[in-house]
Structures are given as structure tokens and as C-alpha cells.
Design a protein around this motif. Structure first.
Motif, mmCIF file in Angstrom:
data_model
loop_
_atom_site.group_PDB
_atom_site.id
_atom_site.type_symbol
_atom_site.label_atom_id
_atom_site.label_comp_id
_atom_site.label_asym_id
_atom_site.label_seq_id
_atom_site.Cartn_x
_atom_site.Cartn_y
_atom_site.Cartn_z
ATOM 1 N N THR A 1 57.725 5.232 12.788
ATOM 2 C CA THR A 1 56.480 4.555 11.768
ATOM 3 C C THR A 1 54.679 4.867 12.750
ATOM 4 N N ASN A 2 54.118 4.815 11.903
ATOM 5 C CA ASN A 2 53.289 3.923 13.155
ATOM 6 C C ASN A 2 53.566 2.848 14.151
ATOM 7 N N ALA B 1 54.069 10.479 13.756
ATOM 8 C CA ALA B 1 53.439 9.436 12.793
ATOM 9 C C ALA B 1 53.271 10.518 11.850
#
Length: 121
Positions: free
Chosen positions: A22-23, A107
Motif C-alpha cells: 500500500t502507499n 505500491a
């Protein structure tokens, strides 16, 4: 989360770039990697700020790219590259060391480069 190890750098490159992050996870991993591989170039305050990002104790930013941009500002060459053309910015991104680019690529940050560049123009 993959952790960088200088003795096994190539093994970790594959692990970091082959994963999906994920970011938030990518930002934390880049922060940890910056401390490990470039920590000596930061002031004590900067190291503390980056450590807070790496361990997840930093205040959460609200915008989609806020935490990422805050961290990218700590990466060598960011300010100069983002001030130039998009092509120059993309060239900077393409030339990042594996310990920065790997987590960002995992990401999907590469697909948002233009949006990030536009934040400064």
C-alpha cells in the motif's frame, strides 16, 4: 515488510519489488531504507522525523500523496527534479536507487508520477 540488508542487497531487491505494498507501507519502507542506507547525511531532527515515518508513529497525513511527498523531499535530488520538466522528474525517479524505487514501484507510485509532479506546478 521487507527490510534491506546490505549483505544480501540483490535478494532484497527482488523481495521488495516483487511484493505489492500500500502507499502507507511503501512510505514506511522507504523511510526505513533511507535511514539504513543514507542515515548519516540527515540531521538528528531529520532522522527522528524519518524514524517516526518508518515505525508508523508519525502523524497521519490526510491527502493521497501527503506522506509520500513529505518523504520524497528527503530523497536526494527530489527538489531539483520536481522543479524541472516532467521528463526530468521521471528521469530522476527512474534513476533512484533500488532501496527507494523498489517499495515505491511495489505500491504503484510510478503510475502517479505526473500527479505528484503537478502538485509542484
Amino acid at each position: 515488510m521487507a527490510h534491506a540488508d546490505t549483505a544480501r542487497g540483490s535478494d532484497n531487491r527482488a523481495a521488495v519489488s516483487g511484493a505489492t505494498l500500500t502507499n502507507h507501507e511503501a512510505v514506511r519502507q522507504v523511510a526505513a531504507n533511507l535511514l539504513q542506507f543514507e542515515g548519516s547525511r540527515f540531521t538528528a531532527d531529520e532522522r527522528a522525523e524519518i524514524q517516526a515515518i518508518a515505525d508508523g508513529s508519525a502523524a497521519q497525513d490526510r491527502g493521497k500523496f501527503d506522506a509520500l511527498v513529505k518523504l520524497l523531499k528527503k530523497v536526494k535530488g527530489f527538489a531539483g527534479a520536481v522543479a524541472k520538466s516532467y521528463d526530468a522528474f521521471k528521469g530522476w525517479y527512474d534513476g533512484l536507487p533500488w532501496y527507494v524505487k523498489g517499495p515505491l514501484s511495489a505500491a504503484g507510485v510510478g503510475s502517479n508520477l505526473y500527479d505528484i509532479w503537478q502538485l509542484f506546478h
